[in-house]
Design a protein around this motif. Structure first.
Motif, PDB file in Angstrom:
ATOM      1  N   SER A  23       0.879  -1.370  -0.259  1.00  0.00           N
ATOM      2  CA  SER A  23       0.074  -0.133  -0.119  1.00  0.00           C
ATOM      3  C   SER A  23       0.817   1.168  -0.357  1.00  0.00           C
ATOM      4  O   SER A  23       1.921   1.310   0.902  1.00  0.00           O
ATOM      5  N   PRO A  24       0.795   2.317  -1.098  1.00  0.00           N
ATOM      6  CA  PRO A  24      -0.086   1.752  -2.138  1.00  0.00           C
ATOM      7  C   PRO A  24       0.134   0.939  -2.992  1.00  0.00           C
ATOM      8  O   PRO A  24       1.379   0.712  -3.088  1.00  0.00           O
ATOM      9  N   THR A  25      -0.699   0.576  -3.849  1.00  0.00           N
ATOM     10  CA  THR A  25      -0.238  -0.484  -4.757  1.00  0.00           C
ATOM     11  C   THR A  25       0.284  -0.017  -5.931  1.00  0.00           C
ATOM     12  O   THR A  25       0.698  -0.572  -6.762  1.00  0.00           O
ATOM     13  N   GLU A  26      -0.179   1.461  -6.386  1.00  0.00           N
ATOM     14  CA  GLU A  26       0.292   2.028  -7.695  1.00  0.00           C
ATOM     15  C   GLU A  26       1.848   2.543  -7.237  1.00  0.00           C
ATOM     16  O   GLU A  26       2.219   2.927  -6.571  1.00  0.00           O
ATOM     17  N   LYS A  27       2.676   2.617  -8.611  1.00  0.00           N
ATOM     18  CA  LYS A  27       3.753   3.245  -8.311  1.00  0.00           C
ATOM     19  C   LYS A  27       4.004   4.527  -8.381  1.00  0.00           C
ATOM     20  O   LYS A  27       4.870   5.286  -8.109  1.00  0.00           O
ATOM     21  N   GLU A  28       2.918   5.158  -8.890  1.00  0.00           N
ATOM     22  CA  GLU A  28       2.780   6.605  -9.032  1.00  0.00           C
ATOM     23  C   GLU A  28       1.426   7.000  -8.265  1.00  0.00           C
ATOM     24  O   GLU A  28       0.367   6.622  -8.640  1.00  0.00           O
ATOM     25  N   VAL A  29       1.453   7.830  -7.051  1.00  0.00           N
ATOM     26  CA  VAL A  29       0.276   8.259  -6.435  1.00  0.00           C
ATOM     27  C   VAL A  29      -0.059   9.741  -6.216  1.00  0.00           C
ATOM     28  O   VAL A  29       1.006  10.561  -6.075  1.00  0.00           O
ATOM     29  N   VAL A  30      -1.107  10.233  -6.407  1.00  0.00           N
ATOM     30  CA  VAL A  30      -1.380  11.842  -6.384  1.00  0.00           C
ATOM     31  C   VAL A  30      -2.252  11.807  -5.279  1.00  0.00           C
ATOM     32  O   VAL A  30      -3.312  11.364  -5.071  1.00  0.00           O
ATOM     33  N   THR A  31      -2.007  12.802  -3.969  1.00  0.00           N
ATOM     34  CA  THR A  31      -2.809  13.071  -2.974  1.00  0.00           C
ATOM     35  C   THR A  31      -2.971  14.473  -2.887  1.00  0.00           C
ATOM     36  O   THR A  31      -2.181  15.277  -3.308  1.00  0.00           O
ATOM     37  N   ASP A  32      -4.198  14.909  -2.132  1.00  0.00           N
ATOM     38  CA  ASP A  32      -4.264  16.285  -2.142  1.00  0.00           C
ATOM     39  C   ASP A  32      -4.493  16.649  -0.756  1.00  0.00           C
ATOM     40  O   ASP A  32      -5.054  17.626  -0.258  1.00  0.00           O
ATOM     41  N   GLU A  33      -4.114  15.566   0.262  1.00  0.00           N
ATOM     42  CA  GLU A  33      -4.067  15.755   1.450  1.00  0.00           C
ATOM     43  C   GLU A  33      -2.695  15.582   2.296  1.00  0.00           C
ATOM     44  O   GLU A  33      -2.648  16.319   3.297  1.00  0.00           O
ATOM     45  N   GLY A  34      -1.791  15.482   1.709  1.00  0.00           N
ATOM     46  CA  GLY A  34      -0.418  15.426   2.159  1.00  0.00           C
ATOM     47  C   GLY A  34      -0.292  14.335   3.202  1.00  0.00           C
ATOM     48  O   GLY A  34       0.627  14.397   3.904  1.00  0.00           O
ATOM     49  N   VAL A  35      -1.086  13.464   3.050  1.00  0.00           N
ATOM     50  CA  VAL A  35      -0.693  12.104   3.698  1.00  0.00           C
ATOM     51  C   VAL A  35      -0.869  10.974   3.043  1.00  0.00           C
ATOM     52  O   VAL A  35      -1.397  10.989   1.993  1.00  0.00           O
ATOM     53  N   ILE A  36       0.035   9.897   3.267  1.00  0.00           N
ATOM     54  CA  ILE A  36       0.247   8.779   2.506  1.00  0.00           C
ATOM     55  C   ILE A  36       0.415   7.666   3.623  1.00  0.00           C
ATOM     56  O   ILE A  36       1.242   7.671   4.446  1.00  0.00           O
ATOM     57  N   SER A  75       3.850   2.465   7.622  1.00  0.00           N
ATOM     58  CA  SER A  75       3.928   3.658   8.305  1.00  0.00           C
ATOM     59  C   SER A  75       3.018   5.093   7.533  1.00  0.00           C
ATOM     60  O   SER A  75       2.857   4.583   6.440  1.00  0.00           O
ATOM     61  N   VAL A  76       2.617   5.833   8.442  1.00  0.00           N
ATOM     62  CA  VAL A  76       1.880   7.066   7.798  1.00  0.00           C
ATOM     63  C   VAL A  76       2.845   8.185   7.716  1.00  0.00           C
ATOM     64  O   VAL A  76       3.705   8.459   9.044  1.00  0.00           O
ATOM     65  N   VAL A  77       2.849   8.838   6.638  1.00  0.00           N
ATOM     66  CA  VAL A  77       3.852   9.982   6.514  1.00  0.00           C
ATOM     67  C   VAL A  77       2.742  11.081   6.336  1.00  0.00           C
ATOM     68  O   VAL A  77       1.710  11.101   5.537  1.00  0.00           O
ATOM     69  N   SER A  78       2.854  12.194   7.171  1.00  0.00           N
ATOM     70  CA  SER A  78       1.789  13.435   7.066  1.00  0.00           C
ATOM     71  C   SER A  78       2.635  14.608   6.878  1.00  0.00           C
ATOM     72  O   SER A  78       3.803  14.685   7.262  1.00  0.00           O
ATOM     73  N   GLY A  79       2.037  15.445   6.666  1.00  0.00           N
ATOM     74  CA  GLY A  79       2.419  16.845   6.675  1.00  0.00           C
ATOM     75  C   GLY A  79       3.176  17.306   5.538  1.00  0.00           C
ATOM     76  O   GLY A  79       4.097  18.062   5.460  1.00  0.00           O
ATOM     77  N   LEU A  80       3.175  16.577   4.476  1.00  0.00           N
ATOM     78  CA  LEU A  80       3.853  16.787   3.152  1.00  0.00           C
ATOM     79  C   LEU A  80       3.505  18.003   2.430  1.00  0.00           C
ATOM     80  O   LEU A  80       2.225  18.191   2.145  1.00  0.00           O
ATOM     81  N   GLU A  81       4.468  18.807   2.055  1.00  0.00           N
ATOM     82  CA  GLU A  81       4.231  20.099   1.333  1.00  0.00           C
ATOM     83  C   GLU A  81       3.911  19.668  -0.050  1.00  0.00           C
ATOM     84  O   GLU A  81       4.083  18.399  -0.545  1.00  0.00           O
TER      85      GLU A  81
END
Length: 149
Positions: A23-36, A75-81
């Protein structure tokens, strides 16, 4: 194949075990929350007592930042600019031997346009003011003892 090493009853991942993101299963991910949310798996059911999750701004991982080092398989990564990030993970054996890095994941963080945010906040403020005005007007009209006319 390879054999698993046992230390104190805990099975550890051999250095040549394959590790991959689940997770994520894709090699490229777009997020609008700054959290993965990341999760990873080692080939087979082997266990490692230590994993390292690394982040870089470049696909070649020229400059890196260690985000996590520990026993968890996620792991959860948050706060990404807003911007582009690359992540990879590997297992570390008890003796310090380092496993191979996983295939990297590219994460693109794109937030909502500021003009859209401003328009939505403005509309919300207008609805709030209209609601308060309607409540007070209704209250004043229904107050006993006041004659209208």
């Amino acid at each position: 194949m390879f054999s698993t090493v046992f230390f104190g009853g805990a099975s550890l991942v051999p250095v040549n075990a394959e590790i991959r993101f689940t997770s994520p299963t894709e090699k490229e991910v777009v997020t609008d929350e700054g959290v993965i949310n990341f999760a990873w798996k080692v080939s087979g059911d082997e266990w490692s007592d230590l994993f390292e999750l690394q982040q870089s701004a470049s696909a070649g991982f020229a400059e890196t930042r260690m985000l996590y080092r520990g026993p968890d398989r996620g792991s959860v990564v948050s706060g990404l600019e807003e911007g582009d990030y690359h992540f990879r993970v590997r297992a570390v054996e008890e003796g310090g031997a380092l496993g191979e890095w996983s295939q990297p994941i590219h994460v693109r963080v794109r937030y909502m346009a500021r003009t859209k945010v401003f328009v939505m906040l403005s509309l919300g403020a207008m609805v709030f003011v209209a609601t308060i005005t309607a409540l007070f007007a209704g209250h004043l009209r229904s107050t006993p003892g006041k004659e209208t006319g």
